[in-house]
Design a protein around this motif. Structure first.
Motif, PDB file in Angstrom:
ATOM      1  N   SER A   7       0.824  -1.205   0.000  1.00 42.50           N
ATOM      2  CA  SER A   7       0.000   0.000   0.000  1.00 42.50           C
ATOM      3  C   SER A   7       0.861   1.259   0.000  1.00 42.50           C
ATOM      4  N   HIS A   8       0.267   2.342  -0.470  1.00 42.51           N
ATOM      5  CA  HIS A   8       0.916   3.645  -0.514  1.00 42.51           C
ATOM      6  C   HIS A   8       1.040   4.220   0.891  1.00 42.51           C
ATOM      7  N   SER A   9       2.102   4.993   1.150  1.00 41.55           N
ATOM      8  CA  SER A   9       2.264   5.671   2.436  1.00 41.55           C
ATOM      9  C   SER A   9       1.244   6.801   2.562  1.00 41.55           C
ATOM     10  N   ALA A  10       1.178   7.397   3.749  1.00 44.09           N
ATOM     11  CA  ALA A  10       0.196   8.451   3.991  1.00 44.09           C
ATOM     12  C   ALA A  10       0.783   9.510   4.907  1.00 44.09           C
ATOM     13  N   ASP A  11       0.489  10.774   4.610  1.00 44.21           N
ATOM     14  CA  ASP A  11       0.873  11.889   5.473  1.00 44.21           C
ATOM     15  C   ASP A  11      -0.301  12.181   6.406  1.00 44.21           C
ATOM     16  N   LEU A  12      -0.108  11.928   7.685  1.00 46.06           N
ATOM     17  CA  LEU A  12      -1.184  12.158   8.647  1.00 46.06           C
ATOM     18  C   LEU A  12      -1.226  13.606   9.127  1.00 46.06           C
ATOM     19  N   GLY A  13      -0.157  14.359   8.871  1.00 49.32           N
ATOM     20  CA  GLY A  13      -0.118  15.746   9.307  1.00 49.32           C
ATOM     21  C   GLY A  13      -0.152  16.692   8.126  1.00 49.32           C
ATOM     22  N   ALA A  14       1.007  17.289   7.828  1.00 46.65           N
ATOM     23  CA  ALA A  14       1.090  18.271   6.742  1.00 46.65           C
ATOM     24  C   ALA A  14       0.697  17.641   5.416  1.00 46.65           C
ATOM     25  N   GLN A  15       0.028  18.417   4.573  1.00 39.55           N
ATOM     26  CA  GLN A  15      -0.516  17.899   3.321  1.00 39.55           C
ATOM     27  C   GLN A  15       0.151  18.485   2.083  1.00 39.55           C
ATOM     28  N   TYR A  16       0.360  19.780   2.040  1.00 41.17           N
ATOM     29  CA  TYR A  16       1.003  20.419   0.891  1.00 41.17           C
ATOM     30  C   TYR A  16       1.569  21.762   1.297  1.00 41.17           C
ATOM     31  N   ILE A  17       2.394  22.334   0.441  1.00 44.05           N
ATOM     32  CA  ILE A  17       3.075  23.602   0.707  1.00 44.05           C
ATOM     33  C   ILE A  17       2.573  24.661  -0.259  1.00 44.05           C
ATOM     34  N   ILE A  30      -5.748   0.079   8.936  1.00 46.58           N
ATOM     35  CA  ILE A  30      -6.176   1.424   9.324  1.00 46.58           C
ATOM     36  C   ILE A  30      -5.282   1.910  10.464  1.00 46.58           C
ATOM     37  N   LYS A  31      -4.931   3.181  10.427  1.00 47.79           N
ATOM     38  CA  LYS A  31      -4.202   3.785  11.536  1.00 47.79           C
ATOM     39  C   LYS A  31      -4.878   5.081  11.932  1.00 47.79           C
ATOM     40  N   CYS A  32      -5.164   5.227  13.219  1.00 49.87           N
ATOM     41  CA  CYS A  32      -5.766   6.451  13.748  1.00 49.87           C
ATOM     42  C   CYS A  32      -4.763   7.139  14.666  1.00 49.87           C
ATOM     43  N   HIS A  33      -4.579   8.435  14.473  1.00 54.02           N
ATOM     44  CA  HIS A  33      -3.602   9.195  15.250  1.00 54.02           C
ATOM     45  C   HIS A  33      -4.262  10.426  15.845  1.00 54.02           C
ATOM     46  N   LYS A  34      -3.902  10.720  17.097  1.00 58.64           N
ATOM     47  CA  LYS A  34      -4.413  11.910  17.777  1.00 58.64           C
ATOM     48  C   LYS A  34      -3.342  12.989  17.757  1.00 58.64           C
ATOM     49  N   THR A  46      -7.855   6.544  20.911  1.00 58.90           N
ATOM     50  CA  THR A  46      -8.052   6.537  19.458  1.00 58.90           C
ATOM     51  C   THR A  46      -8.902   5.350  19.000  1.00 58.90           C
ATOM     52  N   GLN A  47      -8.794   4.213  19.686  1.00 60.05           N
ATOM     53  CA  GLN A  47      -9.582   3.051  19.269  1.00 60.05           C
ATOM     54  C   GLN A  47     -11.074   3.260  19.504  1.00 60.05           C
TER      55      GLN A  47
END
Length: 368
Positions: free
Chosen positions: A53-63, A278-282, A254-255
């Motif tokens: 699977s592709h990686s994911a940015d959970l925080g910053a999205q674009y500049i 699935i990954k959930c982050h606070k 988070t769960q």
């Protein structure tokens, strides 16, 4: 040779290390500690459990670069573009409040690639899972204690973690703060969010007309983005919650919050396939809503031995704020280490980008 510790391997910490190395070469030993298992901070990139699977940015999205910064920092953008770390945003972001003249960029290798670039340029000794618990003044040095129980000595310390974490440190930090400094730090306010990454198998193909979309008037979800490329990896999808939802559920695990977010997501995207993980982050400290008054870029707690607090809480919560904080901290470091006679090279003194860190639109920025 002076030994400098930078606590926090996020944007401010990594850039501060990079600038310090470029200006002082081998006159200092630079050490970077971070309590996480990876570098990046709020610009971290999450790898899926399944490498298909592709990686994911959970925080910053674009500049986002304004015309003024695109011109004055052309060499910086050229460096990042030439390195393949930035590329112009060519896909549709539904609901994006784009201003004429601004240029939006994405990071094909993930947002963390920018932080890793600065860390690599710094030549710093990077140590992860180093959780600082206390700082103690020992004559002309700092004894920095970590959660494992051991400690090390440094000539100067720069703390770039969120302000509440600085105030929780044991030792001499609290007693050294002036009444005014304590009041200023107590006044820093952050918003909070949850972010969820869904990872899909390679046979999944999304047919969305957008690469990302803002979700107006939703109590739970503020932003959705999917990542896919031609590498035969399965796509990933990132969801950011609203500020109000984050505040309402902040103290929950988070769960417990993840099913609520997923239920709302499937209401918005009912045909979404089943993910393989699935990954959930606070994000407890997502965006600085109230910064230190006057936006000084840093706060010097003690000049000898040097102890500095830095980060977006001392400027404003976007890429430009982190860069300004790093530049301000660099000036203090040079003065403290007796190297104030060294002049900043033009390309370093002008190093400053504006960007979107996360997903609520405010003025020309995109922040969370």
């Amino acid at each position: 040779m002076s030994r400098v510790l930078i606590v926090g391997a996020g944007l401010t910490g990594s850039l501060c290390a990079c600038l310090l190395r470029r200006e002082m070469q081998n006159k200092v030993q630079i050490v970077v500690w971070d309590k996480a298992r990876g570098s990046g901070g709020r610009m971290s990139t999450t790898r899926p459990p399944d490498p298909s699977s592709h990686s994911a940015d959970l925080g910053a999205q674009y500049i986002t670069a304004t015309p003024a910064y695109s011109q004055s920092h052309h060499s910086v953008y050229s460096e990042l573009l030439s390195a393949g770390l930035l590329q112009p945003l060519a896909s549709l972001v539904e609901g994006l409040n784009h201003r004429d003249g601004n240029q939006d960029y994405v990071t094909p290798l993930g947002m963390c690639s920018i932080v890793k670039h600065f860390l690599s340029e710094s030549g710093a000794d990077l140590f992860l899972e180093r959780h600082v618990t206390g700082l103690y003044r020992r004559g002309a040095s700092w004894e920095v204690q970590r959660k494992a129980g051991d400690s090390e000595m440094f000539d100067a310390v720069v703390m770039t973690m969120p302000v509440p974490q600085i105030l929780q440190l044991h030792g001499d930090v609290g007693p050294l703060l002036s009444v005014q400094q304590k009041q200023q730090l107590d006044g820093v306010v952050y918003s909070s969010r949850f972010a969820v990454a869904l990872f899909f198998s390679p046979d999944v193909v999304f047919s969305f007309p957008w690469s990302a979309r803002y979700v107006p008037d939703n109590r739970c979800i503020r932003y959705i983005k999917h990542n896919a490329d031609s590498s035969r990896l399965g796509p990933s999808l990132v969801v950011h919650t609203s500020v109000s939802f984050g505040a309402e559920h902040l103290e929950r695990d988070t769960q417990d919050v993840q099913p609520i977010i997923l239920q709302e997501l499937h209401t918005l995207l009912p045909a979404l396939p089943q993910p393989i993980s699935i990954k959930c982050h606070k994000w407890r400290y997502s965006q600085v809503l109230t910064a230190v008054p006057g936006c000084p870029g840093q706060m010097t707690v003690l000049e000898r031995p040097l102890l500095v607090c830095a980060g977006d809480a001392f400027v404003h919560s976007n890429f430009d704020g982190c860069v300004e904080s790093a530049l301000s901290t660099l000036r203090v470091l040079k003065a403290s280490l007796g190297l104030e006679g060294i002049q900043l090279r033009p390309e370093v003194s002008l190093l400053s980008l504006t960007s979107g860190l996360y997903t609520d639109q405010q003025s020309t920025q995109v922040i969370s």
